[in-house]
Design a protein around this motif. Structure first.
Motif, PDB file in Angstrom:
ATOM      1  N   UNK A  48      -2.884   0.487   4.267  1.00  0.00           N
ATOM      2  CA  UNK A  48      -1.774   0.469   3.219  1.00  0.00           C
ATOM      3  C   UNK A  48      -0.443   0.017   3.702  1.00  0.00           C
ATOM      4  N   UNK A  49      -0.400  -1.280   3.565  1.00  0.00           N
ATOM      5  CA  UNK A  49       0.855  -1.800   4.074  1.00  0.00           C
ATOM      6  C   UNK A  49       2.191  -1.603   3.855  1.00  0.00           C
ATOM      7  N   UNK A  50       2.377  -0.898   2.618  1.00  0.00           N
ATOM      8  CA  UNK A  50       3.629  -0.520   2.267  1.00  0.00           C
ATOM      9  C   UNK A  50       3.935   0.899   2.872  1.00  0.00           C
ATOM     10  N   UNK A  51       3.129   1.633   3.048  1.00  0.00           N
ATOM     11  CA  UNK A  51       3.019   2.801   3.782  1.00  0.00           C
ATOM     12  C   UNK A  51       3.164   2.606   5.442  1.00  0.00           C
ATOM     13  N   UNK A  52       2.534   1.667   5.930  1.00  0.00           N
ATOM     14  CA  UNK A  52       2.607   1.289   7.358  1.00  0.00           C
ATOM     15  C   UNK A  52       4.225   0.717   7.452  1.00  0.00           C
ATOM     16  N   UNK A  53       4.599  -0.070   6.787  1.00  0.00           N
ATOM     17  CA  UNK A  53       6.085  -0.519   6.789  1.00  0.00           C
ATOM     18  C   UNK A  53       6.980   0.777   6.817  1.00  0.00           C
ATOM     19  N   UNK A  54       6.646   1.494   5.652  1.00  0.00           N
ATOM     20  CA  UNK A  54       7.733   2.691   5.595  1.00  0.00           C
ATOM     21  C   UNK A  54       7.842   3.666   6.774  1.00  0.00           C
TER      22      UNK A  54
END
Length: 86
Positions: A44-50
């Motif tokens: 989950x790229x968005x979560x990983x970035x967050x």
């Protein structure tokens, strides 16, 4: 429950990471913190970035994850329609 993760000295001697953007190495290390004991996490790229770079605007985490996969540091796969990283 808190998890302990250790960085081995060999990480800094890796010839691929050693000449890449330092954020790639940091992202790779950040994935260790998000992974379970088996080394897996949801892709989950968005979560990983967050979770790994919460204050860096404009960071293309998808590009970083793609690079890590292309260089053989991670494996991205799908099971029953859910995406994972190992």
């Amino acid at each position: 429950m808190a998890r302990s993760r250790n960085i081995k000295p060999g990480l800094f001697k890796n010839e691929i990471l050693g000449v890449s953007d330092p954020l790639y190495t940091l992202a790779f290390q950040g994935l260790w913190l998000l992974a379970d004991r088996a080394g897996r996490l949801e892709d989950r790229p968005l979560r990983i970035k967050a979770e790994t770079f919460p204050y860096r605007d404009g960071l293309d985490i998808e590009r970083i994850l793609n690079w890590l996969e292309e260089e053989g540091f991670i494996l991205r796969y799908v099971v029953s329609g859910k995406r994972y990283i190992q």
